[in-house]
Design a protein around this motif. Sequence first.
Motif, mmCIF file in Angstrom:
data_model
loop_
_atom_site.group_PDB
_atom_site.id
_atom_site.type_symbol
_atom_site.label_atom_id
_atom_site.label_comp_id
_atom_site.label_asym_id
_atom_site.label_seq_id
_atom_site.Cartn_x
_atom_site.Cartn_y
_atom_site.Cartn_z
ATOM 1 N N GLU A 199 50.051 -41.219 54.872
ATOM 2 C CA GLU A 199 51.153 -42.179 54.933
ATOM 3 C C GLU A 199 51.616 -42.392 56.366
ATOM 4 N N THR A 236 55.984 -48.581 50.115
ATOM 5 C CA THR A 236 55.956 -48.692 48.646
ATOM 6 C C THR A 236 55.269 -49.966 48.160
ATOM 7 N N LEU A 241 49.897 -48.700 49.229
ATOM 8 C CA LEU A 241 49.537 -47.631 48.295
ATOM 9 C C LEU A 241 48.050 -47.647 47.969
ATOM 10 N N ALA A 242 47.481 -48.844 47.875
ATOM 11 C CA ALA A 242 46.053 -48.953 47.576
ATOM 12 C C ALA A 242 45.208 -48.404 48.724
ATOM 13 N N ARG A 244 46.202 -46.236 50.932
ATOM 14 C CA ARG A 244 46.422 -44.796 50.981
ATOM 15 C C ARG A 244 45.504 -44.075 49.992
ATOM 16 N N ARG A 245 45.382 -44.630 48.784
ATOM 17 C CA ARG A 245 44.480 -44.032 47.795
ATOM 18 C C ARG A 245 43.028 -44.079 48.265
ATOM 19 N N GLU A 246 42.655 -45.198 48.872
ATOM 20 C CA GLU A 246 41.281 -45.345 49.353
ATOM 21 C C GLU A 246 40.963 -44.296 50.421
ATOM 22 N N TRP A 248 42.506 -41.419 50.856
ATOM 23 C CA TRP A 248 42.504 -40.117 50.204
ATOM 24 C C TRP A 248 41.152 -39.841 49.556
ATOM 25 N N HIS A 249 40.594 -40.828 48.867
ATOM 26 C CA HIS A 249 39.289 -40.638 48.234
ATOM 27 C C HIS A 249 38.191 -40.427 49.270
ATOM 28 N N SER A 250 38.292 -41.131 50.397
ATOM 29 C CA SER A 250 37.295 -40.926 51.475
ATOM 30 C C SER A 250 37.364 -39.508 52.016
ATOM 31 N N LYS A 252 38.569 -36.857 50.487
ATOM 32 C CA LYS A 252 38.170 -35.927 49.428
ATOM 33 C C LYS A 252 36.655 -35.874 49.297
#
Length: 257
Positions: A199, A236, A241-242, A244-246, A248-250, A252
């Motif tokens: 974030e 927000t 948010l999208a 951020r998720r992308e 995070w998956h990279s 991980k």
Amino acid sequence: MTPPKLEVRNISKTYRRGGNALTVLENLSLSVPELEFLVLLGPSGCGKSTLLRIIDGIESCDEGQIILDGQDVTGQTGHGRGMVFQSFELFPWRTTLENVAFGLEVGGMGKNERLEAARECVDLVGLSGFENAYPHELSGGMQQRVGIARALAIKPSILLMDEPYGALDVQTRDLLQDELLNIWEREKKTVIFVTHSIEEALYLADRIILMSPRPGRIDRIIEVPFARPRRDEIKTTPDFLALRREIWHSLKQGAEV
């Protein structure tokens, strides 16, 4: 074509202790344009802080070069770089003003001139009225403002920030992020910022460098699409948010390889 502000060329770093060797960076190259806000993001131990310390010249590399403003500064301290540390690194026996003036004192600037320059930087980070306070009399956020002011006092052409808000509470961290963006926009500095927070990276950066697990390499470069100036509300929004998720998956997936 405008030359880059900073070039990191084929940097490798291995620590050797006894008969053991630990490679933390391997053949890493990076180009940073003038006035960019660049964020390094990656798992613990991937070499983010080591890379920053090599750029600053306080740590050596085994191979490669650091080119700043067209000059090879590999292994040299100074030369237009200012560092802000996570742990504040303030001298407890010095006041706010004296801590901010420290780099200027080391550089040989006269007392009156350096204190005046330090006072301007204290004002810049919002600490007017606390010039004579000692570190133990300041909150964590205020101590980090002193660290930022000290780095700015030497008028660096590039500002290096190693998880400067990692030890702070969320509210203080959010406040200082906004203050940093205001200072960056006003002072026109190139910034390289290390963080573990996706974030924080998205909120601050022009580009995000995703680093692989050790040995650290560049896994992916993300151009942050959000317009400036940025405000807290953006955190927000669906697009924020999208992404951020992308990211995070990279991170991980990289950690699982």
